[in-house]
Design a protein around this motif. Structure first.
Motif, mmCIF file in Angstrom:
data_model
loop_
_atom_site.group_PDB
_atom_site.id
_atom_site.type_symbol
_atom_site.label_atom_id
_atom_site.label_comp_id
_atom_site.label_asym_id
_atom_site.label_seq_id
_atom_site.Cartn_x
_atom_site.Cartn_y
_atom_site.Cartn_z
ATOM 1 N N VAL A 23 0.838 -1.208 0.000
ATOM 2 C CA VAL A 23 0.000 0.000 0.000
ATOM 3 C C VAL A 23 0.867 1.249 0.000
ATOM 4 N N SER A 24 1.898 1.210 0.811
ATOM 5 C CA SER A 24 2.809 2.364 0.837
ATOM 6 C C SER A 24 3.445 2.592 -0.531
ATOM 7 N N LEU A 25 3.853 1.476 -1.169
ATOM 8 C CA LEU A 25 4.486 1.596 -2.485
ATOM 9 C C LEU A 25 3.494 2.121 -3.520
ATOM 10 N N VAL A 26 2.252 1.668 -3.454
ATOM 11 C CA VAL A 26 1.230 2.159 -4.398
ATOM 12 C C VAL A 26 1.021 3.664 -4.223
ATOM 13 N N ILE A 27 0.912 4.109 -2.984
ATOM 14 C CA ILE A 27 0.711 5.551 -2.738
ATOM 15 C C ILE A 27 1.889 6.359 -3.258
ATOM 16 N N VAL A 28 3.101 5.867 -2.937
ATOM 17 C CA VAL A 28 4.295 6.610 -3.369
ATOM 18 C C VAL A 28 4.393 6.629 -4.893
ATOM 19 N N GLU A 29 4.148 5.485 -5.535
ATOM 20 C CA GLU A 29 4.248 5.427 -6.993
ATOM 21 C C GLU A 29 3.186 6.288 -7.661
ATOM 22 N N THR A 30 1.984 6.287 -7.119
ATOM 23 C CA THR A 30 0.925 7.124 -7.696
ATOM 24 C C THR A 30 1.304 8.601 -7.642
ATOM 25 N N ARG A 31 1.776 9.012 -6.495
ATOM 26 C CA ARG A 31 2.201 10.413 -6.369
ATOM 27 C C ARG A 31 3.383 10.715 -7.281
ATOM 28 N N THR A 32 4.305 9.793 -7.348
ATOM 29 C CA THR A 32 5.472 10.024 -8.195
ATOM 30 C C THR A 32 5.085 10.156 -9.669
ATOM 31 N N ILE A 33 4.175 9.292 -10.135
ATOM 32 C CA ILE A 33 3.746 9.356 -11.536
ATOM 33 C C ILE A 33 2.992 10.654 -11.809
ATOM 34 N N SER A 34 2.118 11.043 -10.875
ATOM 35 C CA SER A 34 1.365 12.300 -11.055
ATOM 36 C C SER A 34 2.305 13.498 -11.084
ATOM 37 N N ASN A 35 3.254 13.525 -10.152
ATOM 38 C CA ASN A 35 4.220 14.634 -10.132
ATOM 39 C C ASN A 35 5.068 14.653 -11.398
ATOM 40 N N SER A 36 5.468 13.452 -11.837
ATOM 41 C CA SER A 36 6.272 13.382 -13.055
ATOM 42 C C SER A 36 5.480 13.893 -14.262
ATOM 43 N N ALA A 37 4.184 13.554 -14.337
ATOM 44 C CA ALA A 37 3.357 14.041 -15.450
ATOM 45 C C ALA A 37 3.228 15.560 -15.406
ATOM 46 N N GLN A 38 3.011 16.097 -14.191
ATOM 47 C CA GLN A 38 2.902 17.559 -14.058
ATOM 48 C C GLN A 38 4.209 18.228 -14.471
ATOM 49 N N GLU A 39 5.329 17.632 -14.064
ATOM 50 C CA GLU A 39 6.620 18.219 -14.440
ATOM 51 C C GLU A 39 6.838 18.133 -15.945
ATOM 52 N N ARG A 40 6.392 17.061 -16.582
ATOM 53 C CA ARG A 40 6.549 16.958 -18.030
ATOM 54 C C ARG A 40 5.746 18.047 -18.755
ATOM 55 N N VAL A 41 4.506 18.252 -18.307
ATOM 56 C CA VAL A 41 3.665 19.270 -18.937
ATOM 57 C C VAL A 41 4.279 20.662 -18.763
ATOM 58 N N GLU A 42 4.776 20.942 -17.545
ATOM 59 C CA GLU A 42 5.408 22.246 -17.307
ATOM 60 C C GLU A 42 6.654 22.406 -18.159
ATOM 61 N N SER A 43 7.453 21.333 -18.244
ATOM 62 C CA SER A 43 8.654 21.405 -19.066
ATOM 63 C C SER A 43 8.304 21.627 -20.544
ATOM 64 N N GLU A 44 7.218 20.970 -20.992
ATOM 65 C CA GLU A 44 6.794 21.141 -22.384
ATOM 66 C C GLU A 44 6.322 22.574 -22.640
ATOM 67 N N ALA A 45 5.622 23.157 -21.660
ATOM 68 C CA ALA A 45 5.151 24.541 -21.813
ATOM 69 C C ALA A 45 6.335 25.506 -21.899
ATOM 70 N N VAL A 46 7.318 25.307 -21.031
ATOM 71 C CA VAL A 46 8.490 26.184 -21.062
ATOM 72 C C VAL A 46 9.225 26.030 -22.387
ATOM 73 N N ARG A 47 9.331 24.805 -22.874
ATOM 74 C CA ARG A 47 10.054 24.585 -24.145
ATOM 75 C C ARG A 47 9.349 25.274 -25.303
ATOM 76 N N LEU A 48 7.998 25.125 -25.384
ATOM 77 C CA LEU A 48 7.264 25.783 -26.458
ATOM 78 C C LEU A 48 7.340 27.307 -26.336
#
Length: 425
Positions: free
Chosen positions: A22-47
């Protein structure tokens, strides 16, 4: 026991999987969500940087130019340039999205969006991997629990069978070990107990055989005395035979005590200095009726008034065994001769029979060895009794047979050090 071990091991594994999974699921879910948000922000800055560079160089900025700069099937971008219509690149996602905006140096604003469904799919793949790993862990735990349960339960079953065999009178040690120190210790104790029980049973059987052999002849003689008492009316004869019968009863008591003592400790004796003539004459008087009934004679000769060190009762039993052996297996007159050799008194028992067969000569003192249908323990018991008093019994000659009982003529004393040493007379 096997079921409890498997259940306990599986319960531990499931608890560990539940806590860490359960701990691993929570951590992985947050990590994936944060990584997606960072990708979108990085894409916005690049464009935004691309738009800035084209505006700074007075180049055209439109959807056709920016379409190659963005992954259309993943991101949706909106570029708002002051004084111009918004430029849309990619397909606009439906439903929940992840969005990020980045301002440009020329006043433009770049907004990038990504469907949240892509994050959900990535989280699902991660959860599937975690579930597979947990399933493999459960399977491995079950297999390990079964192996450990068999490793522990099988030895306990064997040990229980061994204990049951001991209780049922089968004291054979198994000498089986299991590679588990605690279980091997129990097996050692059971094997040691089995060996002790086997020795005790052997000693009891030996005592029973010795007692039946040693008591047979005295009981027969006592029975003959009692029969003579019942057949006579002479008070003097009755008194004489009763006195002899009482003497034989005392000898029987001594035989039993000697057998019990020898069974507990073959080296335990109550050696004293005694007159050999008394023991020999007593044996002659006891055995003459039996020899007379067989048409044979028993005599004594040799050095008189010899003193020896030993237990008179034990010496009498040894001589009785030799005399009985001559009666059963020998022939002619039986002679008891006494002589002295060095510091030892020797009583030789011989007869005029055919002697000891060559194949029995070296084994005549072994138990269950007999030239006829007898018990084969008389001479073995006689040798044990002789050795218990510090003497020895040997076969000096096979044809005609000559047996020699060697007894010390020097008393022994116990010095302060505890070891035996001769006393100079």
């Amino acid at each position: 026991m096997r079921r409890r071990l498997i259940q306990s091991t599986l319960a531990v594994v499931l608890v560990v999987i539940a806590v860490f999974g359960v701990s691993l699921v929570i951590v992985e879910t947050r990590t994936i969500s944060n990584s997606a948000q960072e990708r979108v922000e990085s894409e916005a800055v690049r464009l935004a940087s691309i738009v800035d560079s084209r505006l700074f160089g007075a180049q055209q900025v439109d959807a056709e130019v920016l379409r190659d700069q963005i992954t259309q099937d993943r991101y949706y971008a909106v570029i708002r340039i002051p004084g111009e219509a918004p430029i849309e690149v990619g397909a606009k996602p439906s439903g929940d999205v992840i969005s990020a905006s980045a301002p440009g140096e020329e006043g433009e604003t770049v907004t990038v969006q990504e469907p949240r469904s892509s994050v959900t799919r990535e989280v699902g793949r991660t959860l599937l991997i975690i579930a597979l790993v947990a399933l493999l862990a459960v399977v491995a735990a079950v297999l390990l629990a079964v192996r450990q349960a068999n490793r522990l339960a099988s030895p306990l079953t064997d040990l229980a069978e061994t204990a049951e065999r001991l209780g049922s009178g089968d004291p054979r040690p198994r000498h089986k070990r299991y590679g588990v120190p605690e279980l091997d210790r129990v097996a050692d104790v059971l094997d040691g107990s089995a060996e002790r029980i086997a020795r005790m049973l052997t000693a009891e059987r030996r005592l029973a055989a010795d007692a039946s052999h040693q008591l047979r002849t005295p009981l027969t003689a006592l029975s003959m005395r009692l029969e003579e008492i019942t057949l006579t009316d002479d008070p003097d004869t009755v008194k004489e035979e009763a006195t002899i019968a009482l003497t034989q009863v005392e000898r029987l008591t001594d035989v039993v005590e000697r057998l019990l003592t020898n069974a507990r400790d073959p080296r335990t004796g109550s050696a004293v200095t005694f007159d050999l003539d008394e023991v020999i004459q007593q044996q002659l008087a006891e055995w003459r009726p039996a020899y007379r009934s067989a048409g044979r004679a028993i005599v004594s000769s040799g050095k008189r008034h010899l003193e020896a060190v030993g237990t008179p009762g034990a010496v009498a039993q040894v001589l009785a065994a030799l005399i009985e052996n001559s009666l059963m297996h020998g022939g002619g007159t039986v002679a008891l001769r006494t002589r002295v050799t060095g510091n030892q008194a020797v009583i030789e028992v011989t007869d005029e029979g055919p002697g000891v067969p060559a194949d029995l000569g070296a084994r005549i003192f072994e138990r269950a060895i007999s030239g006829r249908n007898s018990t084969g323990i008389g001479l073995a018991v006689a040798r044990d009794l002789a050795e218990a008093d510090g003497g020895r019994l040997e076969m000096l000659q096979t044809k005609p047979p000559v047996f020699g009982l060697f007894l010390s003529r020097t008393p022994v004393r116990k010095p302060l050090g505890g070891e035996d040493e001769p006393m100079i007379r």
